[in-house]
Design a protein around this motif. Structure first.
Motif, PDB file in Angstrom:
ATOM      1  N   LEU A 171       0.787  -1.235   0.000  1.00 31.98           N
ATOM      2  CA  LEU A 171       0.000   0.000   0.000  1.00 31.98           C
ATOM      3  C   LEU A 171       0.819   1.285   0.000  1.00 31.98           C
ATOM      4  O   LEU A 171       0.275   2.363  -0.216  1.00 31.98           O
ATOM      5  N   GLY A 172       2.109   1.179   0.308  1.00 27.63           N
ATOM      6  CA  GLY A 172       2.940   2.383   0.334  1.00 27.63           C
ATOM      7  C   GLY A 172       2.846   3.177   1.613  1.00 27.63           C
ATOM      8  O   GLY A 172       3.365   4.285   1.709  1.00 27.63           O
ATOM      9  N   PHE A 173       2.169   2.629   2.603  1.00 25.85           N
ATOM     10  CA  PHE A 173       2.085   3.234   3.934  1.00 25.85           C
ATOM     11  C   PHE A 173       1.927   2.117   4.944  1.00 25.85           C
ATOM     12  O   PHE A 173       1.693   0.969   4.584  1.00 25.85           O
ATOM     13  N   GLY A 174       2.045   2.462   6.203  1.00 27.59           N
ATOM     14  CA  GLY A 174       1.910   1.468   7.264  1.00 27.59           C
ATOM     15  C   GLY A 174       2.261   2.069   8.601  1.00 27.59           C
ATOM     16  O   GLY A 174       2.294   3.285   8.769  1.00 27.59           O
ATOM     17  N   PHE A 175       2.540   1.204   9.535  1.00 25.23           N
ATOM     18  CA  PHE A 175       2.950   1.633  10.869  1.00 25.23           C
ATOM     19  C   PHE A 175       4.471   1.658  10.936  1.00 25.23           C
ATOM     20  O   PHE A 175       5.148   0.889  10.240  1.00 25.23           O
ATOM     21  N   LEU A 188      12.779   1.105  21.781  1.00 26.12           N
ATOM     22  CA  LEU A 188      11.505   1.023  21.076  1.00 26.12           C
ATOM     23  C   LEU A 188      10.433   1.361  22.097  1.00 26.12           C
ATOM     24  O   LEU A 188      10.273   0.656  23.096  1.00 26.12           O
ATOM     25  N   ILE A 189       9.711   2.456  21.879  1.00 26.71           N
ATOM     26  CA  ILE A 189       8.746   2.911  22.878  1.00 26.71           C
ATOM     27  C   ILE A 189       7.302   2.791  22.412  1.00 26.71           C
ATOM     28  O   ILE A 189       6.382   3.018  23.188  1.00 26.71           O
ATOM     29  N   GLY A 190       7.102   2.429  21.150  1.00 25.49           N
ATOM     30  CA  GLY A 190       5.740   2.297  20.645  1.00 25.49           C
ATOM     31  C   GLY A 190       5.732   2.173  19.145  1.00 25.49           C
ATOM     32  O   GLY A 190       6.752   1.867  18.524  1.00 25.49           O
ATOM     33  N   GLU A 191       4.569   2.417  18.578  1.00 20.18           N
ATOM     34  CA  GLU A 191       4.420   2.435  17.131  1.00 20.18           C
ATOM     35  C   GLU A 191       3.256   3.343  16.770  1.00 20.18           C
ATOM     36  O   GLU A 191       2.371   3.595  17.594  1.00 20.18           O
ATOM     37  N   ALA A 192       3.286   3.827  15.540  1.00 20.59           N
ATOM     38  CA  ALA A 192       2.226   4.703  15.051  1.00 20.59           C
ATOM     39  C   ALA A 192       2.244   4.664  13.535  1.00 20.59           C
ATOM     40  O   ALA A 192       3.251   4.324  12.923  1.00 20.59           O
ATOM     41  N   GLY A 193       1.108   5.018  12.959  1.00 15.69           N
ATOM     42  CA  GLY A 193       1.064   5.067  11.505  1.00 15.69           C
ATOM     43  C   GLY A 193      -0.337   4.934  10.964  1.00 15.69           C
ATOM     44  O   GLY A 193      -1.314   5.291  11.623  1.00 15.69           O
ATOM     45  N   PHE A 194      -0.397   4.400   9.755  1.00 18.85           N
ATOM     46  CA  PHE A 194      -1.642   4.253   9.015  1.00 18.85           C
ATOM     47  C   PHE A 194      -1.788   2.808   8.548  1.00 18.85           C
ATOM     48  O   PHE A 194      -0.795   2.152   8.236  1.00 18.85           O
ATOM     49  N   HIS A 195      -3.021   2.347   8.497  1.00 20.15           N
ATOM     50  CA  HIS A 195      -3.257   1.040   7.915  1.00 20.15           C
ATOM     51  C   HIS A 195      -4.617   0.991   7.250  1.00 20.15           C
ATOM     52  O   HIS A 195      -5.439   1.880   7.422  1.00 20.15           O
ATOM     53  N   GLU A 196      -4.795  -0.056   6.459  1.00 19.72           N
ATOM     54  CA  GLU A 196      -6.069  -0.365   5.811  1.00 19.72           C
ATOM     55  C   GLU A 196      -6.444  -1.758   6.266  1.00 19.72           C
ATOM     56  O   GLU A 196      -5.780  -2.724   5.915  1.00 19.72           O
ATOM     57  N   SER A 228     -18.398   2.989   6.733  1.00 22.00           N
ATOM     58  CA  SER A 228     -17.150   2.382   6.281  1.00 22.00           C
ATOM     59  C   SER A 228     -16.007   3.391   6.333  1.00 22.00           C
ATOM     60  O   SER A 228     -16.197   4.577   6.058  1.00 22.00           O
ATOM     61  N   ILE A 229     -14.835   2.896   6.697  1.00 18.66           N
ATOM     62  CA  ILE A 229     -13.629   3.729   6.641  1.00 18.66           C
ATOM     63  C   ILE A 229     -12.630   3.159   5.628  1.00 18.66           C
ATOM     64  O   ILE A 229     -11.482   3.590   5.565  1.00 18.66           O
ATOM     65  N   ILE A 230     -13.097   2.217   4.818  1.00 16.89           N
ATOM     66  CA  ILE A 230     -12.251   1.646   3.772  1.00 16.89           C
ATOM     67  C   ILE A 230     -11.852   2.758   2.807  1.00 16.89           C
ATOM     68  O   ILE A 230     -12.676   3.580   2.411  1.00 16.89           O
ATOM     69  N   GLY A 231     -10.587   2.788   2.462  1.00 18.26           N
ATOM     70  CA  GLY A 231     -10.079   3.800   1.546  1.00 18.26           C
ATOM     71  C   GLY A 231      -9.522   5.037   2.230  1.00 18.26           C
ATOM     72  O   GLY A 231      -8.999   5.925   1.568  1.00 18.26           O
ATOM     73  N   THR A 232      -9.615   5.078   3.547  1.00 17.71           N
ATOM     74  CA  THR A 232      -9.027   6.193   4.287  1.00 17.71           C
ATOM     75  C   THR A 232      -7.675   5.750   4.845  1.00 17.71           C
ATOM     76  O   THR A 232      -7.333   4.571   4.807  1.00 17.71           O
ATOM     77  N   LEU A 233      -6.926   6.692   5.344  1.00 14.98           N
ATOM     78  CA  LEU A 233      -5.715   6.363   6.090  1.00 14.98           C
ATOM     79  C   LEU A 233      -6.142   6.211   7.551  1.00 14.98           C
ATOM     80  O   LEU A 233      -6.277   7.189   8.274  1.00 14.98           O
ATOM     81  N   GLU A 234      -6.412   4.965   7.942  1.00 17.79           N
ATOM     82  CA  GLU A 234      -6.811   4.739   9.333  1.00 17.79           C
ATOM     83  C   GLU A 234      -5.571   4.905  10.204  1.00 17.79           C
ATOM     84  O   GLU A 234      -4.565   4.237  10.022  1.00 17.79           O
ATOM     85  N   THR A 235      -5.671   5.810  11.124  1.00 17.00           N
ATOM     86  CA  THR A 235      -4.551   6.260  11.933  1.00 17.00           C
ATOM     87  C   THR A 235      -4.573   5.594  13.297  1.00 17.00           C
ATOM     88  O   THR A 235      -5.632   5.401  13.877  1.00 17.00           O
ATOM     89  N   GLY A 236      -3.386   5.256  13.801  1.00 17.83           N
ATOM     90  CA  GLY A 236      -3.310   4.686  15.138  1.00 17.83           C
ATOM     91  C   GLY A 236      -1.954   4.932  15.768  1.00 17.83           C
ATOM     92  O   GLY A 236      -0.978   5.237  15.075  1.00 17.83           O
ATOM     93  N   TRP A 237      -1.918   4.830  17.072  1.00 14.89           N
ATOM     94  CA  TRP A 237      -0.681   5.026  17.819  1.00 14.89           C
ATOM     95  C   TRP A 237      -0.789   4.300  19.150  1.00 14.89           C
ATOM     96  O   TRP A 237      -1.877   4.089  19.669  1.00 14.89           O
TER      97      TRP A 237
END
Length: 176
Positions: A62-66, A77-85, A93-102
């Motif tokens: 997808l060209g993006f991720g965490f 290593l203190i955590g992770e963050a990014g975008f996923h599908e 629906s949130i399909i097709g968005t950059l679902e963000t998390g941290w």
């Protein structure tokens, strides 16, 4: 080889996950306080391994991720963050968005690290995917993540059910 972003901030390095992260990554995902609002069940070794390997797959396809969040001063290593599908079966629906998390290890929370990481990631995401809106789903009791989401420009869209109550937030695309 897939080009996985490396983003540096004043105090952090956001970088690709690597196999050497596994022990710290498993400690993070098996901590009950970390997963309290993310499914609530600590990850097993097998589940953590699958999550680590999946991180590279997002980037590849997808060209993006965490990204792993590393504290510059300690190299920890203190955590992770990014975008996923995730192709979540939820309404709306949130399909097709950059679902963000941290997420951060408890001993690193409350220091502004999540905000610092997410500001850098949002900037990166807006430059590369300007037509995509960013979304987040957050448990209604997760006050600290909700506050951070609002500081980052996310606005509540609705409350819905996805394996329990969640608040769906959206940050409109930079080219709305």
């Amino acid at each position: 080889m897939v080009d996985i972003a490396t983003i540096e901030t004043e105090r952090l390095v956001l970088r690709a996950h690597c196999l050497e992260d596994f022990d710290a990554y498993h400690a993070l995902w098996s901590d009950p306080s970390v997963v309290r609002y993310i499914g609530g069940t600590p990850s097993t070794v097998e589940q953590t391994w699958a999550r680590l390997i999946k991180a590279a797959g997002h980037w590849h396809h997808l060209g993006f991720g965490f990204l792993a969040i590393e504290e510059k001063d300690s190299g920890a290593l203190i955590g992770e963050a990014g975008f996923h599908e995730v192709k979540r079966a939820m309404t709306p629906s949130i399909i097709g968005t950059l679902e963000t998390g941290w997420l951060l290890a408890p001993q690193y929370q409350g220091r502004g690290y999540a905000r610092e990481a997410m500001r850098a990631l949002i900037s990166w995401g807006e430059q590369r995917f300007p037509s995509k809106s960013m979304t987040a789903i957050i448990h209604p009791a997760n006050d600290s993540s909700l506050k951070l989401a609002h500081k980052l420009g996310f606005q509540e869209v609705t409350r819905t059910d996805y394996n329990g109550d969640v608040i769906l937030l959206e940050r409109p695309s930079s080219r709305g």
